[in-house]
Design a protein around this motif. Structure first.
Motif, short mmCIF file in Angstrom:
data_model
loop_
_atom_site.label_atom_id
_atom_site.label_comp_id
_atom_site.label_asym_id
_atom_site.label_seq_id
_atom_site.Cartn_x
_atom_site.Cartn_y
_atom_site.Cartn_z
N CYS A 1 -0.43 24.85 43.28
CA CYS A 1 -1.30 25.35 42.21
C CYS A 1 -0.75 26.63 41.61
N PRO B 1 -3.03 16.55 30.68
CA PRO B 1 -4.41 16.35 31.14
C PRO B 1 -4.43 15.77 32.56
N LEU B 2 -5.48 16.10 33.30
CA LEU B 2 -5.59 15.59 34.67
C LEU B 2 -5.64 14.08 34.72
N GLU C 1 -10.38 25.45 40.80
CA GLU C 1 -10.67 24.20 40.11
C GLU C 1 -9.48 23.83 39.23
N PRO C 2 -8.76 22.76 39.61
CA PRO C 2 -7.63 22.32 38.77
C PRO C 2 -8.13 21.91 37.37
N GLU C 3 -7.41 22.39 36.36
CA GLU C 3 -7.79 22.11 34.98
C GLU C 3 -6.75 21.30 34.22
N ALA C 4 -5.51 21.31 34.70
CA ALA C 4 -4.44 20.56 34.03
C ALA C 4 -3.32 20.32 35.03
N ALA D 1 -4.73 25.81 37.87
CA ALA D 1 -6.11 25.88 38.35
C ALA D 1 -6.73 27.23 38.01
N ARG D 2 -8.04 27.21 37.87
CA ARG D 2 -8.84 28.40 37.61
C ARG D 2 -9.41 28.90 38.93
N ARG E 1 1.46 21.70 29.63
CA ARG E 1 0.16 21.25 30.15
C ARG E 1 0.05 19.74 29.93
N ARG F 1 -7.04 21.46 45.60
CA ARG F 1 -8.17 22.34 45.94
C ARG F 1 -8.11 22.75 47.41
#
Length: 148
Positions: A11, A140-141, A62-65, A88-89, A138, A50
């Motif tokens: 991450c 998308p997940l 929290e993974p975002e991309a 991740a955020r 980036r 995570r």
């Protein structure tokens, strides 16, 4: 003998120009790496990202991309790693979290500070992933299709 690469996650977590890293023991040396580790049986890539980040840093993320998928051959042990690196955020720090064996501490370093510690980086993927992140890469997940 059958070749079996290792599926791993990592991450990139950035706050105010600093990146969440871990200082850990690997091969008898102190090294710096992104929070990273192996998938467990039946675990999705996102869930592994995570879990590994929490276990190694005490931070819920929290993974975002998806940043990218990287292949790395480690000369030290002859293993090929397939790394799924996520952006991740940071959600919350759990100060009483128990960290994985071998983890010394979490670190927040700038990209310049990472360069100053180049000799300690676990692999060139540490800065490569940060540089890709800084370049705006980036995905998308939902790029990852899993039936776990």
């Amino acid at each position: 003998m059958r070749w079996t690469p290792h599926a791993t996650v990592a991450c990139i977590v950035e706050q105010e120009g600093r990146f969440l890293l871990v200082e850990e023991m690997a091969g008898g040396k102190v090294v710096i790496n992104q929070p990273a580790g192996h998938l467990e049986r039946g675990e999705s890539f996102v869930a592994a990202a995570r879990r590994e980040t929490l276990e190694e840093t005490g931070w819920q993320v929290e993974p975002e991309a998806l940043l990218g998928m990287y292949t790395y051959f480690a000369p030290s042990n002859g293993v090929t790693y397939h790394r799924f690196c996520f952006i991740a955020r940071a959600v919350a720090e759990l100060p009483d979290a128990s960290l994985d064996e071998g983890i010394i501490r979490p670190l927040w370093l700038t990209r310049d500070e990472m360069e100053q510690h180049r000799a300690q980086l676990r692999s060139e993927l540490v800065t490569r992933c940060v540089d890709d992140y800084l370049a705006g890469t980036r995905y998308p997940l939902d790029f990852i299709q899993e039936t776990v």
